[in-house]
Design a protein around this motif. Sequence first.
Motif, short mmCIF file in Angstrom:
data_model
loop_
_atom_site.label_atom_id
_atom_site.label_comp_id
_atom_site.label_asym_id
_atom_site.label_seq_id
_atom_site.Cartn_x
_atom_site.Cartn_y
_atom_site.Cartn_z
N SER A 339 0.84 -1.20 0.00
CA SER A 339 0.00 0.00 0.00
C SER A 339 0.88 1.25 0.00
O SER A 339 1.93 1.29 0.63
CB SER A 339 -0.91 0.00 1.23
OG SER A 339 -1.80 1.09 1.20
N ARG A 340 0.45 2.27 -0.70
CA ARG A 340 1.24 3.49 -0.83
C ARG A 340 0.39 4.73 -0.51
O ARG A 340 -0.83 4.72 -0.58
CB ARG A 340 1.81 3.62 -2.25
CG ARG A 340 2.86 2.56 -2.60
CD ARG A 340 4.11 2.72 -1.77
NE ARG A 340 5.16 1.77 -2.11
CZ ARG A 340 5.33 0.57 -1.55
NH1 ARG A 340 4.49 0.18 -0.60
NH2 ARG A 340 6.31 -0.21 -1.92
N SER A 341 1.08 5.81 -0.18
CA SER A 341 0.45 7.07 0.23
C SER A 341 -0.19 7.78 -0.96
O SER A 341 0.32 7.74 -2.08
CB SER A 341 1.50 7.98 0.87
OG SER A 341 0.95 9.25 1.16
N ASP A 342 -1.32 8.46 -0.70
CA ASP A 342 -1.96 9.26 -1.74
C ASP A 342 -1.55 10.73 -1.66
O ASP A 342 -2.11 11.57 -2.36
CB ASP A 342 -3.48 9.12 -1.68
CG ASP A 342 -4.05 9.62 -0.36
OD1 ASP A 342 -3.28 9.72 0.62
OD2 ASP A 342 -5.27 9.89 -0.30
N TYR A 343 -0.61 11.06 -0.77
CA TYR A 343 -0.09 12.43 -0.72
C TYR A 343 1.43 12.40 -0.66
O TYR A 343 2.03 11.40 -0.24
CB TYR A 343 -0.65 13.20 0.50
CG TYR A 343 -0.23 12.65 1.85
CD1 TYR A 343 0.96 13.06 2.45
CD2 TYR A 343 -1.01 11.72 2.53
CE1 TYR A 343 1.36 12.56 3.68
CE2 TYR A 343 -0.63 11.21 3.76
CZ TYR A 343 0.55 11.64 4.34
OH TYR A 343 0.95 11.14 5.55
N TYR A 344 2.04 13.50 -1.06
CA TYR A 344 3.50 13.60 -1.06
C TYR A 344 3.96 13.94 0.36
O TYR A 344 3.67 15.02 0.88
CB TYR A 344 3.94 14.68 -2.05
CG TYR A 344 5.44 14.89 -2.13
CD1 TYR A 344 6.22 14.18 -3.03
CD2 TYR A 344 6.08 15.81 -1.31
CE1 TYR A 344 7.59 14.37 -3.12
CE2 TYR A 344 7.45 16.02 -1.38
CZ TYR A 344 8.20 15.29 -2.29
OH TYR A 344 9.56 15.49 -2.35
N CYS A 345 4.68 13.01 0.99
CA CYS A 345 5.19 13.25 2.34
C CYS A 345 6.40 14.16 2.26
O CYS A 345 7.31 13.96 1.45
CB CYS A 345 5.56 11.93 3.00
SG CYS A 345 6.17 12.12 4.70
N TRP A 346 6.43 15.16 3.15
CA TRP A 346 7.52 16.15 3.10
C TRP A 346 8.87 15.55 3.49
O TRP A 346 9.91 16.14 3.23
CB TRP A 346 7.17 17.35 3.96
CG TRP A 346 6.03 18.14 3.41
CD1 TRP A 346 5.48 18.01 2.16
CD2 TRP A 346 5.29 19.17 4.05
NE1 TRP A 346 4.43 18.91 1.99
CE2 TRP A 346 4.30 19.63 3.14
CE3 TRP A 346 5.37 19.77 5.32
CZ2 TRP A 346 3.39 20.64 3.45
CZ3 TRP A 346 4.46 20.78 5.64
CH2 TRP A 346 3.50 21.21 4.71
N CYS A 347 8.88 14.38 4.11
CA CYS A 347 10.16 13.73 4.41
C CYS A 347 10.91 13.41 3.13
O CYS A 347 12.13 13.29 3.12
CB CYS A 347 9.96 12.46 5.25
SG CYS A 347 9.40 11.02 4.31
N LEU A 348 10.16 13.30 2.00
CA LEU A 348 10.79 12.98 0.72
C LEU A 348 11.64 14.13 0.18
O LEU A 348 12.48 13.93 -0.69
CB LEU A 348 9.71 12.60 -0.31
CG LEU A 348 8.87 11.37 0.06
CD1 LEU A 348 7.73 11.19 -0.94
CD2 LEU A 348 9.73 10.12 0.12
N ASP A 349 11.42 15.35 0.71
CA ASP A 349 12.25 16.48 0.29
C ASP A 349 13.69 16.34 0.76
O ASP A 349 14.59 16.97 0.21
CB ASP A 349 11.68 17.79 0.84
CG ASP A 349 10.45 18.26 0.08
OD1 ASP A 349 10.22 17.77 -1.04
OD2 ASP A 349 9.72 19.12 0.62
N SER A 350 13.90 15.54 1.80
CA SER A 350 15.26 15.37 2.31
C SER A 350 15.88 14.07 1.83
O SER A 350 16.99 13.73 2.23
CB SER A 350 15.25 15.39 3.85
OG SER A 350 14.46 14.34 4.38
N ALA A 351 15.16 13.34 1.02
CA ALA A 351 15.67 12.04 0.54
C ALA A 351 16.83 12.24 -0.43
O ALA A 351 16.85 13.20 -1.18
CB ALA A 351 14.55 11.25 -0.13
#
Length: 351
Positions: A339-351
């Motif tokens: 299962s995956r998220s339907d919104y962009y998690c802001w933690c991904l900005d630091s990935a």
Amino acid sequence: MEHADNLRNKCAACFRQFNRKEHLVDHMRTSYHSVHEPTCGVCKKHCRSFESLREHLIGPLPKQECKSLFNIRGCKFCLAILDSPYALRVHQDRCRLLGVNYGIQAHMANLGLRDSLTIDNGYSRGPQVVALACKTVGGGSDGSLDLCARVCIIDENENIIFHSYVKPPIPVTNYRYETTGIRPEHLRDAMPLRQVQRRIQDFLCNGEPIWKIRSPKGGKARILVGHGLDHDLDKMQLEYPPIMIRDTAKYPPLMKTSKLSNSLKYLTQAYLGYDIQTGIQDPYEDCVATMRLYLRMRRQVHMREDCPLAYDPQNRNNFASWRQSELERISPEEMLAISRSDYYCWCLDSA
């Protein structure tokens, strides 16, 4: 036997139980559970928002085991569970932030123009993040038409990059002094709205044509943080790609359980631990609050996934109807794993 069936049909994320496995599959198809959801540090239940997690821990009908442990070792700001009461005290001293220090920078902002907007064509390392806020006065016959009259932009370190009073294109009929602190003399020789709009647009795009901005990674454009940015950008007649916007009013983990927006005043008090907007409102104070909220959300530690979003091409068929029989044969834990998220998690900005 019936109890065992219910356990097999229990959602591994939110713990809802279903009578039939097909109903669990339908639930997973529309719930978009993921590693990015706020999660209880005691029972590991996934919640749609931090408000939902707060209700689970200390609401009117909390889970008693979780409430008991949270009362001893839980941070009331970030809702984390610490290892000991001592660790909690140390953590909470850092987690609770102080209000804005109205020192030299804020004083300079109140004096009028401060302009450090520069275009570096993306040569800075990593995506640059800035926060924007504006204050409006009233126009029209009854003073109800919002007109941008003051704007502020800060960087990640809370330094003012740009501050200016703004001369609206039509006459002001209500200065709303009690909340804005703006007087006629502030706007008499202020920068015209069109000039402010052009300066900020060029700064945000940072040398990249707006039609080419497709991702916060690898491009030159800056990430824009704010609260209610649809309103602010509209009043400044600014356009900016949604993929580059981080709006604390629309970020699912920061919204109410009813999926409506929380006020910035509430979010700052609940998650940062101090009060804002207690008198005359300063856009610098709003910028600092939204930047701090953004950084706190960006620093959330979540398991890395190659394709973290439900709408990524690789995930579009994870719960396709033609896979129904196959999905009914796998465990709830295996369903959660795909299962995956339907919104962009802001933690991904630091990935």
